[in-house]
Design a protein around this motif. Structure first.
Motif, PDB file in Angstrom:
ATOM      1  N   MET A 114      -1.844  -3.403   7.736  1.00 32.53           N
ATOM      2  CA  MET A 114      -2.450  -3.720   6.441  1.00 32.53           C
ATOM      3  C   MET A 114      -1.894  -2.752   5.415  1.00 32.53           C
ATOM      4  SD  MET A 114      -6.418  -4.219   5.238  1.00 32.53           S
ATOM      5  CE  MET A 114      -6.529  -5.797   6.088  1.00 32.53           C
ATOM      6  N   MET A 115      -1.262  -3.304   4.399  1.00 34.75           N
ATOM      7  CA  MET A 115      -0.646  -2.496   3.360  1.00 34.75           C
ATOM      8  C   MET A 115      -1.634  -2.307   2.209  1.00 34.75           C
ATOM      9  SD  MET A 115       2.910  -4.673   3.472  1.00 34.75           S
ATOM     10  CE  MET A 115       3.842  -3.703   2.289  1.00 34.75           C
ATOM     11  N   TYR A 116      -1.696  -1.074   1.708  1.00 33.06           N
ATOM     12  CA  TYR A 116      -2.546  -0.782   0.560  1.00 33.06           C
ATOM     13  C   TYR A 116      -1.667  -0.578  -0.668  1.00 33.06           C
ATOM     14  CZ  TYR A 116      -4.923   2.164  -2.854  1.00 33.06           C
ATOM     15  OH  TYR A 116      -5.405   2.691  -4.025  1.00 33.06           O
ATOM     16  N   ILE A 147       2.436 -10.843  -1.049  1.00 34.86           N
ATOM     17  CA  ILE A 147       2.374 -10.614   0.399  1.00 34.86           C
ATOM     18  C   ILE A 147       1.357 -11.535   1.062  1.00 34.86           C
ATOM     19  CG2 ILE A 147       1.766  -8.904   2.168  1.00 34.86           C
ATOM     20  CD1 ILE A 147       2.827  -6.766   0.094  1.00 34.86           C
ATOM     21  N   ASN A 148       0.182 -11.664   0.474  1.00 39.48           N
ATOM     22  CA  ASN A 148      -0.893 -12.420   1.111  1.00 39.48           C
ATOM     23  C   ASN A 148      -0.783 -13.927   0.935  1.00 39.48           C
ATOM     24  OD1 ASN A 148      -2.132 -10.085   2.035  1.00 39.48           O
ATOM     25  ND2 ASN A 148      -3.491  -9.915   0.268  1.00 39.48           N
ATOM     26  N   ILE A 149      -0.313 -14.352  -0.212  1.00 39.19           N
ATOM     27  CA  ILE A 149      -0.319 -15.797  -0.528  1.00 39.19           C
ATOM     28  C   ILE A 149       1.056 -16.417  -0.328  1.00 39.19           C
ATOM     29  CG2 ILE A 149      -0.724 -17.507  -2.348  1.00 39.19           C
ATOM     30  CD1 ILE A 149      -2.696 -15.463  -3.606  1.00 39.19           C
ATOM     31  N   ARG A 150       2.080 -15.772  -0.866  1.00 40.67           N
ATOM     32  CA  ARG A 150       3.436 -16.333  -0.789  1.00 40.67           C
ATOM     33  C   ARG A 150       4.250 -15.762   0.372  1.00 40.67           C
ATOM     34  NH1 ARG A 150       1.794 -16.231  -6.056  1.00 40.67           N
ATOM     35  NH2 ARG A 150       2.149 -13.991  -6.301  1.00 40.67           N
ATOM     36  N   HIS A 151       3.685 -14.759   1.050  1.00 35.63           N
ATOM     37  CA  HIS A 151       4.312 -14.141   2.227  1.00 35.63           C
ATOM     38  C   HIS A 151       5.741 -13.687   1.936  1.00 35.63           C
ATOM     39  CE1 HIS A 151       0.744 -15.544   4.181  1.00 35.63           C
ATOM     40  NE2 HIS A 151       1.063 -16.814   3.936  1.00 35.63           N
ATOM     41  N   CYS A 152       5.835 -12.909   0.865  1.00 32.79           N
ATOM     42  CA  CYS A 152       7.110 -12.318   0.488  1.00 32.79           C
ATOM     43  C   CYS A 152       6.800 -11.067  -0.344  1.00 32.79           C
ATOM     44  CB  CYS A 152       7.958 -13.298  -0.325  1.00 32.79           C
ATOM     45  SG  CYS A 152       7.246 -13.736  -1.942  1.00 32.79           S
ATOM     46  N   ASN A 153       7.812 -10.354  -0.733  1.00 32.52           N
ATOM     47  CA  ASN A 153       7.637  -9.259  -1.686  1.00 32.52           C
ATOM     48  C   ASN A 153       8.809  -9.359  -2.647  1.00 32.52           C
ATOM     49  OD1 ASN A 153       6.899  -6.960  -3.078  1.00 32.52           O
ATOM     50  ND2 ASN A 153       6.517  -5.742  -1.238  1.00 32.52           N
ATOM     51  N   TYR A 154       8.688 -10.343  -3.547  1.00 30.68           N
ATOM     52  CA  TYR A 154       9.818 -10.785  -4.361  1.00 30.68           C
ATOM     53  C   TYR A 154      10.371  -9.688  -5.262  1.00 30.68           C
ATOM     54  CZ  TYR A 154      12.669 -13.940  -7.171  1.00 30.68           C
ATOM     55  OH  TYR A 154      13.740 -14.554  -7.796  1.00 30.68           O
ATOM     56  N   LYS A 155       9.549  -8.751  -5.662  1.00 31.48           N
ATOM     57  CA  LYS A 155      10.013  -7.671  -6.528  1.00 31.48           C
ATOM     58  C   LYS A 155      11.140  -6.877  -5.866  1.00 31.48           C
ATOM     59  CE  LYS A 155       8.362  -3.492  -8.911  1.00 31.48           C
ATOM     60  NZ  LYS A 155       7.162  -2.660  -9.220  1.00 31.48           N
ATOM     61  N   TYR A 156      11.088  -6.768  -4.553  1.00 33.73           N
ATOM     62  CA  TYR A 156      12.066  -5.950  -3.829  1.00 33.73           C
ATOM     63  C   TYR A 156      13.055  -6.784  -3.010  1.00 33.73           C
ATOM     64  CZ  TYR A 156       8.632  -2.403  -5.032  1.00 33.73           C
ATOM     65  OH  TYR A 156       7.772  -1.586  -5.726  1.00 33.73           O
ATOM     66  N   ILE A 176       1.393 -10.175   8.228  1.00 31.43           N
ATOM     67  CA  ILE A 176       1.536  -8.983   7.384  1.00 31.43           C
ATOM     68  C   ILE A 176       0.678  -9.183   6.145  1.00 31.43           C
ATOM     69  CG2 ILE A 176       3.131  -7.599   5.998  1.00 31.43           C
ATOM     70  CD1 ILE A 176       5.324  -8.303   7.972  1.00 31.43           C
ATOM     71  N   VAL A 177      -0.339  -8.344   5.983  1.00 25.97           N
ATOM     72  CA  VAL A 177      -1.301  -8.541   4.897  1.00 25.97           C
ATOM     73  C   VAL A 177      -1.401  -7.277   4.045  1.00 25.97           C
ATOM     74  CG1 VAL A 177      -2.626 -10.269   6.134  1.00 25.97           C
ATOM     75  CG2 VAL A 177      -3.207  -7.846   6.395  1.00 25.97           C
ATOM     76  N   ALA A 178      -1.969  -7.441   2.860  1.00 28.08           N
ATOM     77  CA  ALA A 178      -2.091  -6.324   1.917  1.00 28.08           C
ATOM     78  C   ALA A 178      -3.437  -6.385   1.222  1.00 28.08           C
ATOM     79  CB  ALA A 178      -0.958  -6.375   0.896  1.00 28.08           C
ATOM     80  N   SER A 225       9.336  -1.330  -1.110  1.00 23.70           N
ATOM     81  CA  SER A 225      10.370  -1.808  -0.203  1.00 23.70           C
ATOM     82  C   SER A 225      10.281  -1.156   1.172  1.00 23.70           C
ATOM     83  CB  SER A 225      11.758  -1.569  -0.811  1.00 23.70           C
ATOM     84  OG  SER A 225      11.956  -0.187  -1.085  1.00 23.70           O
ATOM     85  N   TRP A 226      10.081   0.158   1.223  1.00 23.57           N
ATOM     86  CA  TRP A 226      10.018   0.863   2.494  1.00 23.57           C
ATOM     87  C   TRP A 226       8.756   0.481   3.251  1.00 23.57           C
ATOM     88  CZ3 TRP A 226      12.668   1.935   6.180  1.00 23.57           C
ATOM     89  CH2 TRP A 226      12.684   3.117   6.953  1.00 23.57           C
ATOM     90  N   ALA A 227       7.648   0.339   2.547  1.00 23.02           N
ATOM     91  CA  ALA A 227       6.406  -0.124   3.170  1.00 23.02           C
ATOM     92  C   ALA A 227       6.600  -1.489   3.808  1.00 23.02           C
ATOM     93  CB  ALA A 227       5.290  -0.180   2.128  1.00 23.02           C
ATOM     94  N   THR A 228       7.288  -2.374   3.100  1.00 25.20           N
ATOM     95  CA  THR A 228       7.498  -3.739   3.591  1.00 25.20           C
ATOM     96  C   THR A 228       8.417  -3.750   4.803  1.00 25.20           C
ATOM     97  OG1 THR A 228       7.244  -4.526   1.311  1.00 25.20           O
ATOM     98  CG2 THR A 228       8.195  -6.059   2.906  1.00 25.20           C
TER      99      THR A 228
END
Length: 336
Positions: free
Chosen positions: A28-30, A40-49, A59-61, A11-14
């Protein structure tokens, strides 16, 4: 435009990735979770958080640490503190150019009890990295990612690099101040997590605003005493990295430390939480580090809140009885 490698896909990274992306930088997030990388790369979200946040396509990972680090001028650390050292040891042989390491993880090194800036300097030489900068202050990722107005501090022993990171992150919704009191800011960032666990406990027990106000106020006094013993400046604790960070962590449902305390308070015991918790809760580990440090040294200070949380977490004391015992301590004049 700078390239920033972000260690972490949480969450903080995002949230910070969005800040930097909004400022025109390449991020670029690792990460190590394929589902988060695909989100992040395909759906352009971070649904877990973040269930309803749509991220920008820029924004890519990646699962490749080498790809993330390549050509980066800055490395931003957002991973749990217990993984910082091992991850940085993997970064070290990949560095080709000198970089600025920005720490946004709060707490202590699990193996050495060092502050994270000290851990960073123990892994890298001065030839590999610029002076370390930490990003500390009242800043829940859940609000930063929504571009809600936030103010934090860029903390470094070298003011020049603190100002550089200030410029890197600052925009119309994310304001960054600078400070050179690294010791004060980092100890405050760690200590307030313990007070937040205590705040959650009293809330879970059913106590109200009066109780929390007293806890935060006395917690501020306690953490400032401890910080000054370690070499901090007292005035640091009246700023964003002190009372600012303390208030938000002790008062918000977004705080994992508050949530942990709340669960313990509701059940009036910590044994189930300690046995089954899988979430990162820095206050639990930090409480033991500070308690053991104070017990093993003759600092001449009292840390009643840390002692109380320690007894609940590690000695199976009843939260309700422990809170009652705090109220029955010897009466005294208020010390400021």
């Amino acid at each position: 435009m700078s390239k920033i490698a972000i260690l972490g896909t949480g969450s903080w990274a995002t949230g910070l990735a969005r800040v930097l992306n909004d400022n025109g930088h390449a991020v670029m997030m690792y990460g190590i979770d394929q589902n988060e990388i695909d989100d992040i790369n395909i759906r352009h979200c971070n649904y877990k958080y973040f269930k309803e946040v749509q991220l920008e396509e820029s924004i890519v990972a990646t699962l490749s640490l080498q790809e993330a680090i390549q050509d980066a001028q800055y490395i931003l650390i957002t991973i749990p503190t217990q993984f910082v050292r091992s991850t940085l040891e993997k970064v070290k042989p990949l560095l080709k150019n000198k970089v600025t390491v920005v720490n946004a993880s709060k707490g202590f090194d699990m193996n050495t009890n060092m502050r994270i800036s000290e851990t960073i300097r123990s892994v890298f030489s001065n030839q590999e990295i610029n002076p370390v900068v930490s990003l500390i202050g009242p800043s829940h990722a859940e609000e930063v990612v929504e571009r809600i107005l936030t103010a934090v501090c860029a903390v470094s022993l070298d003011e020049t690099f603190a100002k550089d990171v200030q410029q890197l992150f600052s925009n119309h919704y994310f304001r960054v101040y600078t400070t050179t009191d690294e010791i004060g800011a980092e100890y405050g960032a760690a200590y307030k997590n313990v007070i937040a666990v205590a705040s959650g406990i009293v809330a879970g027990l059913g106590y109200g605003d009066n109780t929390r106000a007293a806890l935060i106020t006395r917690g501020l006094h306690e953490m400032s005493l401890y910080g000054m013993i370690k070499g901090a400046k007292r005035e640091t604790y009246f700023g964003l990295t002190g009372i600012g960070d303390l208030v938000v962590t002790c008062s918000s449902v977004h705080s994992r430390n508050f949530q942990a305390g709340f669960e313990i308070g509701q059940s009036n015991r910590a044994i189930d939480f300690m046995a089954h918790n899988t979430k990162t809760c820095e206050g639990v580990r930090t409480c033991k580090i500070i308690h053991d440090d104070v017990v093993s040294h003759d600092y001449g200070i009292e840390t009643p809140i840390v002692d109380a949380v320690y007894s609940v977490l590690y000695e199976n004391a009843s939260p309700e009885e422990t809170v009652a015992s705090l109220m029955m301590r010897d009466l005294k004049a208020e010390q400021l």
